[in-house]
Scaffold this active site. Structure first.
Site, PDB file in Angstrom:
ATOM      1  N   TYR A 182       0.799  -1.232   0.000  1.00  0.00           N
ATOM      2  CA  TYR A 182       0.000   0.000   0.000  1.00  0.00           C
ATOM      3  C   TYR A 182       0.830   1.279   0.000  1.00  0.00           C
ATOM      4  O   TYR A 182       0.339   2.315   0.404  1.00  0.00           O
ATOM      5  CB  TYR A 182      -0.957  -0.012   1.194  1.00  0.00           C
ATOM      6  CG  TYR A 182      -1.866  -1.208   1.208  1.00  0.00           C
ATOM      7  CD1 TYR A 182      -2.588  -1.577   0.073  1.00  0.00           C
ATOM      8  CD2 TYR A 182      -2.002  -1.993   2.338  1.00  0.00           C
ATOM      9  CE1 TYR A 182      -3.416  -2.684   0.074  1.00  0.00           C
ATOM     10  CE2 TYR A 182      -2.835  -3.105   2.354  1.00  0.00           C
ATOM     11  CZ  TYR A 182      -3.536  -3.448   1.215  1.00  0.00           C
ATOM     12  OH  TYR A 182      -4.362  -4.549   1.226  1.00  0.00           O
TER      13      TYR A 182
ATOM     14  N   SER B 136      -4.086  -6.268   8.141  1.00  0.00           N
ATOM     15  CA  SER B 136      -4.786  -6.690   6.932  1.00  0.00           C
ATOM     16  C   SER B 136      -3.862  -7.521   6.034  1.00  0.00           C
ATOM     17  O   SER B 136      -3.324  -8.530   6.475  1.00  0.00           O
ATOM     18  CB  SER B 136      -5.356  -5.457   6.216  1.00  0.00           C
ATOM     19  OG  SER B 136      -6.258  -5.823   5.209  1.00  0.00           O
ATOM     20  N   TYR B 137      -3.633  -7.095   4.778  1.00  0.00           N
ATOM     21  CA  TYR B 137      -2.739  -7.860   3.911  1.00  0.00           C
ATOM     22  C   TYR B 137      -1.331  -7.944   4.507  1.00  0.00           C
ATOM     23  O   TYR B 137      -0.616  -8.920   4.275  1.00  0.00           O
ATOM     24  CB  TYR B 137      -2.683  -7.219   2.526  1.00  0.00           C
ATOM     25  CG  TYR B 137      -1.942  -8.075   1.501  1.00  0.00           C
ATOM     26  CD1 TYR B 137      -2.629  -9.001   0.722  1.00  0.00           C
ATOM     27  CD2 TYR B 137      -0.566  -7.967   1.328  1.00  0.00           C
ATOM     28  CE1 TYR B 137      -1.967  -9.792  -0.214  1.00  0.00           C
ATOM     29  CE2 TYR B 137       0.115  -8.748   0.410  1.00  0.00           C
ATOM     30  CZ  TYR B 137      -0.591  -9.656  -0.362  1.00  0.00           C
ATOM     31  OH  TYR B 137       0.082 -10.451  -1.274  1.00  0.00           O
TER      32      TYR B 137
ATOM     33  N   TRP C 299     -11.780  -3.599  -2.234  1.00  0.00           N
ATOM     34  CA  TRP C 299     -10.329  -3.784  -2.139  1.00  0.00           C
ATOM     35  C   TRP C 299      -9.671  -3.501  -3.487  1.00  0.00           C
ATOM     36  O   TRP C 299      -8.645  -2.826  -3.569  1.00  0.00           O
ATOM     37  CB  TRP C 299     -10.034  -5.203  -1.662  1.00  0.00           C
ATOM     38  CG  TRP C 299      -8.599  -5.467  -1.298  1.00  0.00           C
ATOM     39  CD1 TRP C 299      -7.713  -4.590  -0.732  1.00  0.00           C
ATOM     40  CD2 TRP C 299      -7.894  -6.692  -1.467  1.00  0.00           C
ATOM     41  NE1 TRP C 299      -6.498  -5.212  -0.535  1.00  0.00           N
ATOM     42  CE2 TRP C 299      -6.572  -6.498  -0.967  1.00  0.00           C
ATOM     43  CE3 TRP C 299      -8.248  -7.945  -1.975  1.00  0.00           C
ATOM     44  CZ2 TRP C 299      -5.614  -7.517  -0.983  1.00  0.00           C
ATOM     45  CZ3 TRP C 299      -7.293  -8.955  -1.978  1.00  0.00           C
ATOM     46  CH2 TRP C 299      -5.997  -8.739  -1.492  1.00  0.00           C
TER      47      TRP C 299
ATOM     48  N   ASP D 116     -14.579  -6.529  12.744  1.00  0.00           N
ATOM     49  CA  ASP D 116     -13.664  -6.692  11.621  1.00  0.00           C
ATOM     50  C   ASP D 116     -14.090  -7.864  10.751  1.00  0.00           C
ATOM     51  O   ASP D 116     -14.477  -8.926  11.246  1.00  0.00           O
ATOM     52  CB  ASP D 116     -12.243  -6.924  12.132  1.00  0.00           C
ATOM     53  CG  ASP D 116     -11.243  -7.126  11.005  1.00  0.00           C
ATOM     54  OD1 ASP D 116     -11.378  -6.437   9.974  1.00  0.00           O
ATOM     55  OD2 ASP D 116     -10.358  -7.984  11.133  1.00  0.00           O
TER      56      ASP D 116
ATOM     57  N   HIS E 151     -12.693  -2.966  10.228  1.00  0.00           N
ATOM     58  CA  HIS E 151     -11.494  -3.034   9.403  1.00  0.00           C
ATOM     59  C   HIS E 151     -11.020  -1.634   9.014  1.00  0.00           C
ATOM     60  O   HIS E 151     -11.736  -0.876   8.362  1.00  0.00           O
ATOM     61  CB  HIS E 151     -11.745  -3.854   8.138  1.00  0.00           C
ATOM     62  CG  HIS E 151     -10.483  -4.393   7.550  1.00  0.00           C
ATOM     63  ND1 HIS E 151      -9.774  -5.414   8.147  1.00  0.00           N
ATOM     64  CD2 HIS E 151      -9.769  -4.028   6.462  1.00  0.00           C
ATOM     65  CE1 HIS E 151      -8.699  -5.669   7.434  1.00  0.00           C
ATOM     66  NE2 HIS E 151      -8.666  -4.839   6.419  1.00  0.00           N
TER      67      HIS E 151
END
Length: 570
Positions: A44, A118-119, A166, A254, A289
């Site tokens: 990101y 997250s990722y 996303w 989440d 989230h």
């Protein structure tokens, strides 16, 4: 005034085993070193302080002051790094190669600690799955345990809202520039940036223009059931190889909560060494989230809900780097309702017991109740799906998320295609701690359908607010290959609604909703055996849905814990 000097080495190339260089920023604290290293591998944009620090919940300057070097890397194919981005595919090997490179640097003392949300939690778990030398601990935050269930699909249904947002928000924008994509794709992305809902309503979902935005989405849609494709990128299959301590951070609202809880529980039982199994810690707040604030859904949980995640990370990592035990409880849990934190020796809490609630034909929900066998019916029309109203969603996106969390359910419960069953007012406080499940006995006139359910709390004024909800796609009721329903035949389903830590006060009531859609959080089921992602309105079939209640019928299973002692603010 004491002034500290920090060194930043920007855009350092770190070579992978196949010759691809990953662009990496290296922050070094004052002093000669060597230092323990905190590593964040993210898709990101490492140059964004908002993404690399604010969303993650760990401030780099405070980590430097604590004596850590901090390394932030663009993952393969993202922003300044070379290569092609395919979600999850390269993260295990690239994580291992990055750690091996760090161990060769004079600023690294031989200890590497990974962190991120997250990722970025996925990059940690996938790296840990190959047991790289030097990786001492991880801190996966707001992340899943695998990338089929709860990330891309849930109960066999596509998590439409999350997948599309996303792509629209995070994945597609830099990739279009990188690939030199056609003007049509750029125009589509600009249009969706203004109105993402339009993509969620488009039929069919499997379209060339979506695949032009994100080529890898083809694989996700081509594999709607768990199979070898998903197994190849599933870190939960490698818990037994992971020799790492872990600080698991989750949120009750989440989208990936169940994965966080699974990682904590399974690593505590299955990690490679006694030390790793013992050093698993859990923190769960009321968060959704990307939103770890006190504001969730329609309500505010008080200032105490906004924990100092940087302090928690640094205590965890510092203790391990210094060879001592972290000054953290095994489980630090925020209970909604009283809105207080509680330090527990386990999750769920000790002495938590399952309770069974029976449904009856009069619309009543009764603890340990019985009743004559009966049926409740409604009609499900894919052309008019039940709209998403709160829950563990990602709608309408990371930086807004105004539809996630506890939301008013009055419009949902007024619909004719939603069954509503309500308990009597509770005589005493009810502490729910753990996963709520629905044992559903039901039949459909269609070849396929979805079953959805939601547990809510009804206050003294009659306002119904969602707590947890879930879905199961009937064609996958046996797992593996899809199997059509026999119209009218009674079937049994176990429907996980999700986990929570919540106190329902005396005088309030519990309510259960049962329906057959929750859109656009999940894709629409045409109620035929046409693949949902290929369905158009011509494939839609209206279904007559029957739920069996009373003795031997549908039951709601709620884990109940002893009443809480006085909580505290962090």
């Amino acid at each position: 005034m004491n002034e500290r000097a920090y060194t930043l080495r920007r855009d350092v190339d770190v070579p992978m085993r196949d010759g691809v260089n990953l662009c990496t920023d290296i922050w070094l604290p004052e002093g000669d070193g060597p230092f323990p290293v905190l590593l964040q591998r993210m898709p990101y944009d490492k140059s964004s302080s908002f993404m690399a620090q604010h969303i993650i919940g760990l401030e780099i300057v405070r980590a430097l002051d604590a004596g850590f070097a901090v390394v932030v890397q663009d993952t393969r194919g993202r922003y300044a790094s070379e290569g092609v981005f395919i979600p999850f595919a390269y993260e295990a090997d690239d994580g291992r190669d990055t750690i091996a490179w760090l161990l060769e640097q004079d600023f690294c003392d031989g200890g590497v600690f990974m962190y991120g949300a997250s990722y970025i939690g996925a990059t940690q778990l996938l790296a840990a799955s190959v047991a790289p030398k030097g990786l001492r601990a991880i801190a996966p935050q707001l992340t899943a345990s695998d990338y089929y269930e709860s990330w891309t699909y849930r109960g066999g249904a596509l998590q439409l809202g999350f997948v599309l947002l996303w792509i629209i928000e995070s994945l597609a924008p830099p990739d279009l520039d990188r690939r030199g994509s056609a003007e049509a794709s750029r125009e589509l992305l600009a249009e969706l940036g203004k109105d993402p809902w339009s993509m969620m309503d488009r039929l069919p979902l499997r379209r060339p223009d979506l695949q032009a935005l994100a080529p890898y989405v083809r694989d996700w849609l081509d594999h709607p059931a768990r199979d070898e494709f998903w197994d190849a990128i599933d870190p939960s299959r490698a818990y037994g190889r992971m020799d790492v301590a872990a600080l698991h951070i989750g949120g009750w609202n989440d989208i990936f909560l169940e994965g966080t809880l699974r990682n904590f529980e399974r690593l505590g039982a299955e990690a490679a060494t006694d030390d790793a199994r013992r050093r698993q810690y859990l923190v769960v707040g009321p968060w959704s989230h990307g939103n770890v604030s006190a504001w969730q859904g329609d309500g505010w949980h008080g200032y105490g809900a906004e924990a100092d995640l940087t302090a928690m990370h640094l205590e965890f990592f510092s203790a391990l780097a210094e060879g001592r035990e972290p000054n953290l409880p095994k489980a630090r849990i925020f209970f909604t309702g009283p809105d207080t934190w509680h330090d527990l020796p386990s999750w769920p809490p000790p002495a938590t017991t399952p309770t069974s609630w029976t449904l009856d034909a009069g619309g009543r929900l009764t603890r340990d109740g019985t009743g004559d066998p009966a049926t409740l019916t409604y009609r499900s029309d894919p052309a008019n799906p039940v709209p998403t109203a709160g829950g563990a969603t990602f709608l309408p996106g990371l930086l807004v998320a105004r539809n996630s969390g506890p939301r008013d359910q009055s419009e949902i419960e007024a619909r004719q295609d939603v069954l509503v069953l309500t308990s009597a007012p509770l005589e005493s406080d009810l502490t729910i701690a753990g996963e709520v499940r629905l044992h559903l006995e039901a039949a459909s006139s269609a070849e396929d359908c979805d079953w959805t359910a939601r547990l809510t709390e009804v206050d003294a004024d009659g306002r119904s607010t969602g707590l947890v909800d879930g879905i199961v796609r009937a064609r996958y009721r046996h797992g593996g290959d899809p199997a059509p329903l026999q119209p009218g035949r009674r079937e049994s389903y176990m429907l996980p609604l999700g986990s929570l830590a919540h106190v329902v006060p005396a005088g309030h009531r519990l309510r259960l909703q049962i329906a057959s859609s929750n859109h656009p959080r999940f894709d629409r089921n045409p109620q035929t055996m046409v693949e949902p992602v290929d369905a158009t309105p011509d494939d839609f079939v209206v279904a007559e849905q029957t739920v069996f209640v009373g003795d031997g019928g549908t039951r709601l299973l709620i884990p109940v814990a002893p009443n809480l002692t006085t909580g505290r603010r962090l």
